[in-house]
Design an enzyme around this catalytic site. Structure first.
Site, PDB file in Angstrom:
ATOM      1  N   CYS A 142       7.077   7.310  -2.293  1.00  0.00           N
ATOM      2  CA  CYS A 142       6.446   5.830  -2.312  1.00  0.00           C
ATOM      3  C   CYS A 142       5.270   5.775  -1.438  1.00  0.00           C
ATOM      4  CB  CYS A 142       7.841   5.016  -1.823  1.00  0.00           C
ATOM      5  SG  CYS A 142       7.543   3.342  -1.822  1.00  0.00           S
ATOM      6  N   CYS A 144       5.654   2.555   0.715  1.00  0.00           N
ATOM      7  CA  CYS A 144       6.314   2.329   1.602  1.00  0.00           C
ATOM      8  C   CYS A 144       5.919   3.322   2.930  1.00  0.00           C
ATOM      9  CB  CYS A 144       7.662   3.134   1.463  1.00  0.00           C
ATOM     10  SG  CYS A 144       8.568   2.489  -0.064  1.00  0.00           S
ATOM     11  N   ASP A 145       5.376   4.463   2.668  1.00  0.00           N
ATOM     12  CA  ASP A 145       5.106   5.491   3.758  1.00  0.00           C
ATOM     13  C   ASP A 145       3.442   5.870   4.087  1.00  0.00           C
ATOM     14  OD1 ASP A 145       7.683   5.800   3.793  1.00  0.00           O
ATOM     15  OD2 ASP A 145       7.883   7.243   2.324  1.00  0.00           O
TER      16      ASP A 145
END
Ligand code: FAD
Ligand code: NAP
Length: 314
Positions: free
Chosen positions: A135, A138-139
């Site tokens: 992701c 997300c990251d």
């Protein structure tokens, strides 16, 4: 056993929010069927920093910990069991459980999520959540100004590589063939992005690191091993929608899916079957974020309340 007003399948952010809104909104007898502990896939993440209003370092587990308690306060019940199938007879849904028992419900919100595919190379599972990610939204930020590797040659891999190239100093895109599956225009954009380097006809051999996380990736290009020193490896080799509960014994589906197996919904999270709603990662074009899954759960719940109200009063 009394007929449930609403059965919720899955206890991730979408299912839990649906549980909060259905019970607080007045539906009687609502059960959330979750095969594990509630919380969903975000509980496997070591850090989440894009849930609005939640600042500071927080793990996925910490973020989700209060959600079940909040729902239970309003009367949501949790049955910790896997649902094998949802079917419909007349106006009543049947919830087939892994223990062989069947429960009945007037409405169903299915929120069973999705599972990013793994590429299957050494170290991938060991470092998942500690440098190996599926992701970028997300990251990606954790690698601001650093170099990362991306695996895959489809639209997701190339679009995410473009996203990461804006945050990271360099992106090395590794693809197992010399032509891409992604749209030609996306391929052109990738080829024209200065800080994306392509390694083609190559597969990841091993991701390695230390106690802190990933430090590098070995790539096999026709027998030659290329060593890339990166703290982050992003894998985009496809995604499986967890739609199995909607597949019937004769192979038909309880509602419409698109080609990728995503459940087709409208803006009210209604599927093509009256009384059946879908929310979160499994629905059409989901952004695959906690905040959007929670939003979907709330929308689906409001729709389920209106549906049950009309069913009981018509
Ligand atoms: P899920 O969270 O997948 O929940 C589905 C639930 O359904 C699961 O608990 C599962 O056990 C249950 N279930 C499935 N099938 C059945 C069945 N047959 N019977 C009973 N129960 C069933 N998003 C962000 O916004 N920010 C981030 O930083 C972020 N980081 C991430 C890091 C990682 C490592 C991962 C994997 C994901 C990350 N995401 C992040 C994405 C986010 O976790 C998902 O978008 C979100 O969890 C989707 O919620 P959901 O409720 O739709 O599904
Ligand atoms: P995908 O199209 O299935 O692509 C997966 C990629 O990963 C392929 O390039 C594949 O290689 C590679 N791959 C698969 N298994 C691998 C392994 N074990 N090791 C190394 N590489 C591996 O998946 P996706 O990119 O997630 O897209 C899914 C669908 O959503 C597609 O239909 C896509 O068009 C669509 N989508 C559309 C958009 C958009 O329209 N903007 C954005 C995202 C996704 P091969 O090519 O050799 O098979």
């Amino acid at each position: 056993m009394a007929i449930l007003d609403c059965a919720i399948i899955g206890g991730g952010p979408a299912g839990l929010t649906a549980g909060l809104y259905t019970t607080r909104g007045g539906l009687q007898n609502v059960t959330m069927f979750e095969k594990g502990l509630p919380g969903g896939q975000i509980t496997s993440s070591s850090e989440i920093e894009n849930y609005p209003g939640v600042t500071g370092e927080i793990t996925g587990m910490d973020l989700m910990q209060p959600w079940p308690e909040q729902c239970m306060k309003f009367g949501l019940k949790h049955d910790m069991i896997e649902v094998t199938r949802v079917s419909k007879e007349g106006d009543i849904f049947k919830i087939h459980k892994a223990d062989g028992n069947v429960e009945e419900a007037r409405s169903v919100i299915v929120a069973t999520g999705s599972s990013p595919r793994r590429a299957g190379f050494a170290g991938e599972d060991e470092y998942y959540g500690r440098g190996v990610s599926t992701c970028a939204t997300c990251d990606g930020f954790f690698y601001k100004g650093k170099e990362v590797a991306v695996i895959g040659g489809g639209d997701t891999a190339l679009e995410e590589a473009l996203y990461l190239a804006k945050i990271c100093s360099k992106v090395t895109l590794i693809h197992r063939r010399d032509s891409f599956r992604a749209a030609p225009n996306t391929v052109k954009r990738v080829e024209n992005t200065q800080n994306i380097e392509l390694i083609l006809n190559a597969t990841p051999a091993e991701v390695y690191g230390d106690a802190m996380g990933v430090t590098g990736l070995k790539v096999d290009k026709g027998g030659e091993i290329i060593d890339i020193a990166v703290p982050g490896v992003f894998i985009f080799v496809g995604n499986d929608i967890n739609n199995q509960v909607l597949i019937q014994e004769d192979g038909s589906t309880l509602c419409e899916f698109n080609k990728q197996g995503q459940v087709v919904v409208d803006l009210k999270m209604k599927t093509s079957t009256p009384g059946l709603f879908a929310a979160g990662d499994m629905r059409l074009d989901a952004p695959k974020q906690v905040v959007s899954a929670a939003g979907d759960g709330a929308v689906a719940a409001l729709s389920a309340i209106a549906y049950v109200d009309e069913l009981l009063n018509s």
